[in-house]
Design an enzyme around this catalytic site. Structure first.
Site, PDB file in Angstrom:
ATOM      1  N   GLU A   1       0.837  -1.215   0.000  1.00  0.00           N
ATOM      2  CA  GLU A   1       0.000   0.000   0.000  1.00  0.00           C
ATOM      3  C   GLU A   1       0.870   1.262   0.000  1.00  0.00           C
ATOM      4  O   GLU A   1       0.786   2.106   0.903  1.00  0.00           O
ATOM      5  CB  GLU A   1      -0.944   0.000   1.201  1.00  0.00           C
ATOM      6  CG  GLU A   1      -1.959  -1.123   1.122  1.00  0.00           C
ATOM      7  CD  GLU A   1      -3.078  -1.039   2.160  1.00  0.00           C
ATOM      8  OE1 GLU A   1      -2.865  -0.397   3.201  1.00  0.00           O
ATOM      9  OE2 GLU A   1      -4.148  -1.607   1.920  1.00  0.00           O
TER      10      GLU A   1
ATOM     11  N   GLU B   1      -5.432  -8.411  -1.083  1.00  0.00           N
ATOM     12  CA  GLU B   1      -6.097  -8.178   0.209  1.00  0.00           C
ATOM     13  C   GLU B   1      -7.558  -7.863  -0.044  1.00  0.00           C
ATOM     14  O   GLU B   1      -7.874  -7.002  -0.876  1.00  0.00           O
ATOM     15  CB  GLU B   1      -5.497  -6.983   0.960  1.00  0.00           C
ATOM     16  CG  GLU B   1      -4.184  -7.241   1.606  1.00  0.00           C
ATOM     17  CD  GLU B   1      -3.749  -6.091   2.516  1.00  0.00           C
ATOM     18  OE1 GLU B   1      -4.610  -5.432   3.136  1.00  0.00           O
ATOM     19  OE2 GLU B   1      -2.533  -5.868   2.580  1.00  0.00           O
TER      20      GLU B   1
HETATM   21  C1  BG6 Z   1      -4.377  -2.965   4.744  1.00  0.00           C
HETATM   22  C2  BG6 Z   1      -3.033  -3.395   5.226  1.00  0.00           C
HETATM   23  O1  BG6 Z   1      -4.448  -1.591   4.859  1.00  0.00           O
HETATM   24  O2  BG6 Z   1      -5.503  -3.313   5.444  1.00  0.00           O
HETATM   25  C3  BG6 Z   1      -3.047  -4.510   6.254  1.00  0.00           C
HETATM   26  O3  BG6 Z   1      -2.158  -3.712   4.185  1.00  0.00           O
HETATM   27  C4  BG6 Z   1      -4.216  -4.315   7.176  1.00  0.00           C
HETATM   28  O4  BG6 Z   1      -1.817  -4.534   6.902  1.00  0.00           O
HETATM   29  C5  BG6 Z   1      -5.499  -4.366   6.381  1.00  0.00           C
HETATM   30  O5  BG6 Z   1      -4.255  -5.215   8.237  1.00  0.00           O
HETATM   31  C6  BG6 Z   1      -6.769  -4.224   7.188  1.00  0.00           C
HETATM   32  O6  BG6 Z   1      -6.690  -3.162   8.072  1.00  0.00           O
HETATM   33  P1  BG6 Z   1      -6.969  -3.381   9.617  1.00  0.00           P
HETATM   34  O7  BG6 Z   1      -6.674  -2.105  10.270  1.00  0.00           O
HETATM   35  O8  BG6 Z   1      -8.399  -3.762   9.710  1.00  0.00           O
HETATM   36  O9  BG6 Z   1      -6.061  -4.470  10.040  1.00  0.00           O
END
Ligand code: BG6
Length: 462
Positions: A172, A361
């Site tokens: 990101e 993701e």
């Molecule tokens: C992304 C990141 O922004 O979102 C992860 O690459 C992160 O590291 C994921 O865990 C979800 O965000 P969060 O704050 O719910 O863990």
């Protein structure tokens, strides 16, 4: 549902600092994540020996990875995305020689994946860097950090060239605009010029290691990683539409540089208008021409944009201060759920770059309850992922070239924004709470069996 292509990779994604724990084990140095124990938006602390925090142990993946990989294999994973903690390999970041114990750990991890034919997808830098580089050099604000990062990347390319064929540079990368310490090792109150200079150094580093990867592992592919922050205009007022284009360009800029090899004109104008001054050398321009092979991205939600500042102040929500979309529901954390948005985003990225895309993701952070029978019935998670996969399948039919899908946190891990355990994404439950209590025992949720059936049927059961 028609099957997904046979080449489509199915799996999950985690990150070293949210899963491994063992934060000072086997020679590892302190990383920026270790001094941000309350999450990427939390404040920086001085570490003292008596204090401990949730990420110090996380889910103890460092010691329990064999169990976890066996569970991923049981679900049918064909790939697993994780990151290498730079501070395990170069504890301070500026050493000339790597830490052998750190290298050996990832050797064992990749060997374990190979036993089950799970292909590693490896992020070089996921929200962390050796903290020493911040205190001694000013993080990515210092051009020397490019050299340190390249040394680290070349070391791991050489070491794992026979084991890892899919690499990502910076997780990101566009998040540096919102969380500068996590992204580029700069204080939160840094000026826009300082942040963009640091980002520039990171973009050059990304291009340089892309070249290094091609030289050292000719049969590997290396991609960038964007937070797919797609936003829509709140209304069809031309000003809202223009504002939305501008907002989308704030993150697409990173993709433009990494895929097209140069700064886009709109960004040069933005720098001029905002009096942002950064140094871009002729050598930098040459380096930037080493573009990535594919684009990977995260996708969780969309939001809206309005040019009406009063309206904006009234309605702003979501982590990136987007205005909520009145047509969408939100998760318990206020993230707006928009399955159709992933199809739009995939088409947009494909139209813009014509490079393969990898969804690395996606998922739903939610509170899970254990029933008196000891089960976790996470139908909400199944629904979320199902609906997104259906739209991904639509995008494939639209002609978009998609390499695979890794859901975020296939096993519960510590959340990035606020370092919570209660925000769970997993198909596998981990017994640990926000205070660090719990046995760390792993337990299959209902979604575990559902994802297994989806992978087995190659998407036919969606
Ligand atoms: C992304 C990141 O922004 O979102 C992860 O690459 C992160 O590291 C994921 O865990 C979800 O965000 P969060 O704050 O719910 O863990």
């Amino acid at each position: 549902m028609v099957k997904f292509p046979n080449s489509f990779l199915w799996g999950g994604a985690i990150a070293a600092n949210q899963a491994e724990g063992a934060y000072l084990t086997a020679g590892k140095g302190l990383s920026t994540s270790d001094v941000l124990p309350h999450g990427i938006f939390g404040s920086l602390i001085e570490r003292t020996p008596n204090e401990s925090f949730i990420k110090d142990i996380a889910i103890d993946f460092y010691h329990q990875y064999k169990t976890d990989i066996a569970l991923f294999a049981e679900m049918g994973f064909t790939c697993l995305r994780t990151s290498i903690a730079w501070s395990r390999i170069f504890p301070l970041g500026d050493e000339l020689t790597a830490n052998e114990e750190g290298l050996a750990f990832y050797d064992s991890l990749f060997d374990e994946m190979a036993k089950y034919n799970i292909q590693p997808v490896i992020t070089l830098s996921h929200y962390e860097m050796p903290y020493h580089l911040v205190t001694q050099y000013g993080g990515w604000g210092n051009r020397k950090t490019i050299e340190f990062f390249e040394r680290y990347a070349r070391t791991v390319f050489e070491r794992y060239k026979d084991k890892v064929k899919l690499w990502l540079t910076f997780n990101e990368i566009n998040m540096s605009l919102h969380a500068p310490m996590t992204g580029v090792g700069l204080p939160e109150n840094s000026s826009p010029s300082a942040v963009y200079q640091a980002i520039h150094h990171q973009l050059v580093a990304s291009a340089r290691v892309t070249k290094a990867c091609h030289d050292i592992i000719p049969d590997a592919k290396i991609g960038n990683m964007l937070l797919g922050g797609l936003v829509y205009p709140l209304t069809c007022k031309p000003d809202d539409v223009w504002e939305t284009l501008t907002e989308n360009r704030k993150w697409l800029f990173f993709g433009d540089v990494q895929c097209r090899g140069q700064y886009p004109g709109y960004m040069l104008r933005y720098f001029k208008d905002q009096q942002i001054n950064i140094t871009i050398t002729e050598e930098d321009k040459r380096d930037l021409q080493h573009t990535v092979d594919f684009i990977s991205f995260s996708y969780y939600m969309t939001g809206c944009v309005t040019a009406d500042k009063d309206e904006y102040e009234k309605k702003r929500g979501n982590i990136l201060s987007m205005v909520p979309n009145p047509h969408l529901e939100s998760s318990e954390w206020g993230w707006q759920i928009d399955p159709k948005g992933i199809r739009t985003l995939l088409n947009l990225l494909w139209d813009r770059y014509q490079k393969p895309l990898f969804i690395v993701e996606n998922g739903l952070g939610a509170i899970d309850e254990i029933t008196p029978e000891g089960e976790i019935i996470d139908d909400y998670r199944i629904q979320y992922i199902n609906d997104h996969l259906v739209q991904i399948h639509e995008a494939i039919q639209d002609g978009v070239d998609i390499m695979g899908y890794t859901s975020w946190g296939p096993i519960d891990i510590v959340s990035a924004s606020k370092a919570e355990m209660s925000k769970r994404y997993g198909f596998i439950y981990v017994d640990r709470d926000n205070q660090g209590n719990g046995s760390l025992e792993r337990k299959r949720k209902k979604s575990f069996y559902w994802y297994q059936s989806i992978i087995k049927s190659q998407g036919e059961l969606l």
